[in-house]
Write a protein that holds these residues in place. Structure first.
Motif, mmCIF file in Angstrom:
data_model
loop_
_atom_site.group_PDB
_atom_site.id
_atom_site.type_symbol
_atom_site.label_atom_id
_atom_site.label_comp_id
_atom_site.label_asym_id
_atom_site.label_seq_id
_atom_site.Cartn_x
_atom_site.Cartn_y
_atom_site.Cartn_z
ATOM 1 N N ARG A 192 19.727 -38.011 -4.468
ATOM 2 C CA ARG A 192 19.786 -36.515 -4.418
ATOM 3 C C ARG A 192 18.823 -36.050 -3.662
ATOM 4 N N PRO A 193 19.005 -35.025 -2.653
ATOM 5 C CA PRO A 193 17.862 -34.192 -1.629
ATOM 6 C C PRO A 193 16.822 -33.613 -2.364
ATOM 7 N N ALA A 194 15.869 -33.583 -1.744
ATOM 8 C CA ALA A 194 14.910 -32.465 -2.280
ATOM 9 C C ALA A 194 15.596 -31.113 -1.775
ATOM 10 N N VAL A 195 15.313 -29.770 -2.715
ATOM 11 C CA VAL A 195 15.684 -28.429 -2.350
ATOM 12 C C VAL A 195 14.658 -27.581 -2.280
ATOM 13 N N VAL A 196 14.587 -26.747 -1.150
ATOM 14 C CA VAL A 196 13.655 -25.910 -0.888
ATOM 15 C C VAL A 196 14.462 -24.521 -0.778
ATOM 16 N N LEU A 197 13.723 -23.913 -1.575
ATOM 17 C CA LEU A 197 14.477 -22.415 -1.724
ATOM 18 C C LEU A 197 13.481 -21.406 -0.965
ATOM 19 N N VAL A 198 14.033 -20.692 -0.136
ATOM 20 C CA VAL A 198 13.078 -19.968 0.763
ATOM 21 C C VAL A 198 13.459 -18.432 0.327
ATOM 22 N N VAL A 199 12.176 -17.637 -0.134
ATOM 23 C CA VAL A 199 12.318 -16.352 -0.718
ATOM 24 C C VAL A 199 11.559 -15.302 0.235
ATOM 25 N N GLY A 200 11.707 -14.043 0.080
ATOM 26 C CA GLY A 200 10.855 -13.302 0.763
ATOM 27 C C GLY A 200 11.519 -11.819 1.138
ATOM 28 N N VAL A 201 11.024 -10.661 1.475
ATOM 29 C CA VAL A 201 11.672 -9.643 1.957
ATOM 30 C C VAL A 201 12.116 -9.720 3.382
ATOM 31 N N ASN A 202 13.302 -8.820 3.723
ATOM 32 C CA ASN A 202 13.759 -9.020 4.885
ATOM 33 C C ASN A 202 12.736 -8.544 6.024
ATOM 34 N N GLY A 203 12.688 -9.003 7.146
ATOM 35 C CA GLY A 203 11.837 -8.377 8.033
ATOM 36 C C GLY A 203 10.365 -9.219 8.253
ATOM 37 N N THR A 204 10.288 -10.149 7.463
ATOM 38 C CA THR A 204 9.224 -11.161 7.258
ATOM 39 C C THR A 204 9.225 -12.390 8.194
ATOM 40 N N GLY A 205 10.394 -12.453 8.555
ATOM 41 C CA GLY A 205 10.706 -13.680 9.437
ATOM 42 C C GLY A 205 11.146 -14.869 8.443
ATOM 43 N N LYS A 206 11.843 -14.527 7.390
ATOM 44 C CA LYS A 206 12.459 -15.620 6.422
ATOM 45 C C LYS A 206 13.204 -16.414 7.074
ATOM 46 N N VAL A 310 15.118 -28.035 -8.149
ATOM 47 C CA VAL A 310 14.497 -27.392 -6.945
ATOM 48 C C VAL A 310 13.087 -27.454 -6.808
ATOM 49 N N ASP A 311 12.624 -28.201 -5.511
ATOM 50 C CA ASP A 311 11.216 -28.788 -5.449
ATOM 51 C C ASP A 311 10.364 -27.839 -4.877
ATOM 52 N N GLU A 312 10.754 -26.812 -3.921
ATOM 53 C CA GLU A 312 9.861 -25.878 -3.664
ATOM 54 C C GLU A 312 10.558 -24.521 -3.295
ATOM 55 N N VAL A 313 9.564 -23.669 -3.606
ATOM 56 C CA VAL A 313 9.983 -22.039 -3.757
ATOM 57 C C VAL A 313 9.028 -21.359 -2.746
ATOM 58 N N LEU A 314 9.293 -21.577 -1.640
ATOM 59 C CA LEU A 314 8.671 -21.109 -0.544
ATOM 60 C C LEU A 314 8.494 -19.329 -0.170
#
Length: 393
Positions: A192-206, A310-314
């Protein structure tokens, strides 16, 4: 009578001419005209070499069959984009240090100048405190730093430029906290792969940060699948797909306005099927209401966890937004379990103290920093390189 004789003479002349012509045509010993020989077909040099000995003495009128001309395949009207090979992530921040120094050096120079004064009275210490707060270090960390510096200066007594720089470096480094674990959890777990969830407000360069992170991981030799779960902005999915195509990473996307959790699930499923190392999922960045955000991100995470962990929530933050960015960070921290921060635009007008304040407020480390507009300007955060860039040489 005369007319009649004239006719007889004309007829006789014509008869004589006709007999003479037949005699010439069929006279004895005349040979028949030779047959017309068709033009010979040219023989190519390579065929001449293959002909057996004596093959040139062919019967008269024989022909040679040529192979059909070679037809080159037509070039495609739309060429596939060339897949790039990104550089590895190691050493990126050192290479980009000069950019960081140009934007942050004013803070370091100002502090060094203040601490180098012959007399450090309350007014000077107030200036030092104001410089740190205006650099977004935060009130509480600033007070801790100033108190520690005052104590150390009293112990030292006289101070050389090198001693002042050493004191300031020590305090800044302590506040940045080099002991925090800044490891990105991107290693696969068995099949199984590691899963990185990327969160943040639009406009931050997400979305851009998601694409740059994929490049960085591929540069380190990993296989990556991207999930375009920001289904509310078609431009975000298009942008992410373009990032993926440049480095040979597949992008899973859904219909505009579709279910983000479904896209995330499909991305993880594809990652498992293709045996990749990491799946990076870009999520929507709408801060409509905390409840709506919690429901949406919570659902995405729950659905992913049916297939993998979910391994990372950035959390992606724009360093130029200062304390406003801090308020955004706190909302996301209340919604999901953030494991790391990606701080973008740190090379611009950003005040570097945001690194200290955001870590202190959220209790999670800055793991990545964006130091430019280029595709390879995302770097793993190195506290010592950061502090040295602030202070200059």
């Amino acid at each position: 009578m005369d007319g009649y004789l004239g006719v007889i003479v004309i007829v006789a002349v014509v008869a004589v001419l006709a007999v003479g012509g037949l005699f010439l045509l069929f006279r004895p010993g005349r040979k028949a005209a030779p047959p017309v020989k068709p033009p010979e077909t040219p023989v190519l040099p390579e065929e001449e070499a293959k002909r057996p000995a004596g093959a040139g003495e062919e019967a008269e009128g024989a022909t040679t069959t040529l192979p059909p001309p070679e037809v080159k395949p037509a070039e495609p009207l739309i060429k596939e984009p060339e897949v790039e090979t990104p550089p590895p992530s190691a050493g990126r921040m050192v290479r980009l240090r000069s950019r960081l120094a140009r934007s942050q050096n004013a803070l370091g120079r100002g502090l060094l100048e203040l601490l180098s004064r012959d007399r450090l009275d309350d007014e000077v210490w107030d200036e030092i405190e104001e410089s740190l707060i205006s650099a977004d270090v935060g009130v509480a960390p600033t007070q801790v730093m100033v108190e520690e510096l005052r104590t150390r200066v009293k112990v030292l007594g006289s101070r050389s430029q090198d001693e002042v720089r050493g004191l300031l470096r020590e305090q800044l480094l302590a506040q940045v906290n080099p002991d925090l674990d800044r490891t990105l959890r991107v290693q696969k777990h068995g099949e199984r792969p590691a899963v990185v969830l990327v969160v943040g407000v639009n406009g931050t360069g997400k979305t851009t940060t998601t694409g740059k992170l994929a490049r960085s991981l591929i540069g380190d030799g990993k296989k990556v699948v991207l999930g375009a779960a920001d289904t509310f902005r078609a431009a975000a999915a298009d942008q992410l797909q373009t990032w993926g195509e440049r480095v040979g990473a597949d992008t899973v996307r859904g219909p505009e306005g579709g279910d983000p959790a479904s896209v995330a699930f499909d991305a993880v499923a594809k990652g498992i099927e293709e045996k990749v190392d990491t799946v990076i999922v870009d999520t929507a960045g709408r801060l409509h209401t905390k409840t709506g955000l919690m429901d949406e991100l919570g659902k995405v995470k729950r659905v992913i966890e049916k297939k993998a962990t979910v391994d990372e929530v950035l959390l992606v933050l724009d360093a130029t937004t200062g304390q406003n960015g801090m308020r955004q960070a706190q909302v996301f921290a209340e919604v999901v379990n953030i494991t790391g921060i990606a701080l973008t635009k740190l090379d611009g007008t950003a005040k570097g103290g945001i690194v200290i304040s955001v870590q202190r407020e959220l209790g999670v480390p800055v793991k990545l920093v964006g130091l430019g507009e280029g595709p390879d300007d995302l770097a793993p955060f190195d506290p010592e390189v950061f502090v040295d860039a602030i202070l200059g040489e």
